[in-house]
Design a protein around this motif. Structure first.
Motif, PDB file in Angstrom:
ATOM      1  N   GLN A   1      -4.729   9.265  -0.380  1.00 49.30           N
ATOM      2  CA  GLN A   1      -4.175   8.886   0.906  1.00 49.30           C
ATOM      3  C   GLN A   1      -3.803  10.140   1.708  1.00 49.30           C
ATOM      4  OE1 GLN A   1      -2.295   4.850   1.174  1.00 49.30           O
ATOM      5  NE2 GLN A   1      -1.303   5.591  -0.679  1.00 49.30           N
TER       6      GLN A   1
ATOM      7  N   ARG B   1       0.837  -1.202   0.000  1.00 56.61           N
ATOM      8  CA  ARG B   1       0.000   0.000   0.000  1.00 56.61           C
ATOM      9  C   ARG B   1       0.875   1.256   0.000  1.00 56.61           C
ATOM     10  NH1 ARG B   1      -5.315   0.418   1.275  1.00 56.61           N
ATOM     11  NH2 ARG B   1      -5.290  -1.597   2.366  1.00 56.61           N
ATOM     12  N   GLN B   2       1.936   1.245   0.781  1.00 55.90           N
ATOM     13  CA  GLN B   2       2.839   2.400   0.812  1.00 55.90           C
ATOM     14  C   GLN B   2       3.535   2.590  -0.529  1.00 55.90           C
ATOM     15  OE1 GLN B   2       5.071   1.065   4.199  1.00 55.90           O
ATOM     16  NE2 GLN B   2       3.901   2.305   5.665  1.00 55.90           N
TER      17      GLN B   2
ATOM     18  N   GLY C   1       1.112   4.136  -3.133  1.00 56.64           N
ATOM     19  CA  GLY C   1       0.773   5.540  -2.920  1.00 56.64           C
ATOM     20  C   GLY C   1       1.960   6.463  -2.840  1.00 56.64           C
TER      21      GLY C   1
ATOM     22  N   GLN D   1     -10.305   1.835  -2.766  1.00 52.12           N
ATOM     23  CA  GLN D   1      -9.020   2.020  -2.089  1.00 52.12           C
ATOM     24  C   GLN D   1      -7.978   2.620  -3.025  1.00 52.12           C
ATOM     25  OE1 GLN D   1      -7.652  -1.282   0.547  1.00 52.12           O
ATOM     26  NE2 GLN D   1      -9.484  -2.346  -0.184  1.00 52.12           N
TER      27      GLN D   1
END
Length: 362
Positions: free
Chosen positions: A280, A123-124, A127, A275
């Protein structure tokens, strides 16, 4: 598919449907000015609304010397970082199939990636919150035939710029590492996975990896600027190693198909797609970036998600406007033309006449 004049009569009411509305004339005047002043060799435009094509046309040339016109359905451009939403869709498919967990460590999938001071999640990476560096030296102009694994080797020994999750640093290498994780998790070469899970189901039949492959038909000639009013053929580069972050070729029609898959809401479960297309936060501030998607507002404060791509011999703008149920896909065949303001005006020319609640006439 609506004809161009069906679009004209339904979206821009007028006395005569045989007359191009002033809003579209304004957009075309901007494009023709860019061509006349030799700021771009050519451009392909595809605009859709409610999954219907409402404006699609090529302007200028795919090859200036041969005077080959641009066909938005067939002319193939370098889409640069517009590759990221395509790769994000492949990642979302891997999540849907439970082959990848976005909150798992990269070391769960690529255990041989050199250990850093901090752990990094998928996820990091998606993004741009992982602290991976961007290009340095001549990496952006790479001419070597490098695999995805060899692409990761370019940056894998470098320290992180910051503790993951504490800051934002846009780069393409995040997605190179993600593509390697997808290969390892699925046991399928990344390009094959994208083709099987995204391109074939969405009928994106004119989208390919950017390889030194002359067998791909309808590829545009890639140009760079030489002075204010001249073009030269762009330097040769090999983008395969950064396929996921900036290495795909496509048409404006195919890129629009990707946007419509998200608007239609059937290709991915909503809970997964959201998502990727939700910005973010870092320290309570928006990054204006989801996972592989820019998530922002245009100059009229209209929300959109999409991406801009700027590469050697190609520049691309891809925007999905959920409130208007519209997709804009504009592709050019020149390096860094500096036409951001003009692109905004082209999009405004259409959107300014449309309210979020308005629907096309049957």
């Amino acid at each position: 598919m609506l004809s161009f004049f069906s679009f004209v009569s339904s979206v821009f009411p007028q006395d005569s449907i045989n007359e191009t509305p002033k809003e579209v004339k304004k957009a075309e005047r901007i494009i023709n000015r860019l061509l006349r002043k030799k700021r771009i060799p050519g451009i392909a435009v595809t605009v859709t609304r409610d999954q219907q094509t409402i404006w699609q046309k090529g302007y200028g040339y795919a090859d200036l010397e041969k005077e080959i016109p641009i066909d938005p359905q067939q002319t193939i451009f370098r889409i640069a970082s517009v590759s990221k939403p395509l790769s994000a869709t492949a990642l979302a498919k891997a999540v849907e199939e439970k082959k990848i967990d976005l909150d798992s460590s990269i070391y769960d999938y690529v255990p041989y990636f050199p250990r850093k001071k901090y752990d990094i999640t998928l996820r990091q990476l998606g993004g741009h919150l992982a602290g991976i560096r961007t290009y340095k030296g001549r990496e952006f102009f790479n001419k070597k035939e490098l695999s995805i694994r060899e692409g990761v080797a370019l940056f894998e020994e470098d320290p992180l710029l910051f503790e993951p999750g504490t800051d934002y640093a846009y780069n393409s290498y995040d997605w190179v590492l993600i593509s390697l994780a997808i290969q390892e998790a699925t046991g399928v070469p990344y390009a094959n996975f994208v083709n099987e899970k995204v391109l074939l189901p969405l009928e994106m039949t004119h989208t390919f990896p950017d390889e030194n492959n002359d067998s791909i038909p309808f590829k545009t000639t890639y140009y760079s600027k030489r002075g204010k009013r001249r073009f030269r053929r762009a330097a040769k580069v090999n983008n395969y190693f950064k396929l996921a972050g900036g290495g795909f070729l496509s048409t404006s029609e195919d890129v629009a198909r990707l946007g419509n898959a998200y608007l239609k809401g059937e290709f991915l479960p909503v809970e997964i797609a959201s998502q990727f297309t939700t910005a973010q936060m870092v320290n309570n501030n928006s990054t204006y970036y989801g996972l592989g998607w820019e998530v922002s507002f245009d100059q009229k404060n209209r929300p959109y998600y999409g991406h801009t791509g700027n590469g050697i011999g190609g520049y691309a703008v891809f925007r999905v406007y959920p409130d208007q149920n519209m997709v804009f896909s504009l592709l050019t065949n020149v390096t860094n033309p500096g036409i951001e303001k003009e692109i905004d005006k082209i999009i405004d020319a259409v959107l300014d006449k449309i309210s979020p609640s308005e629907k096309l006439a049957p």
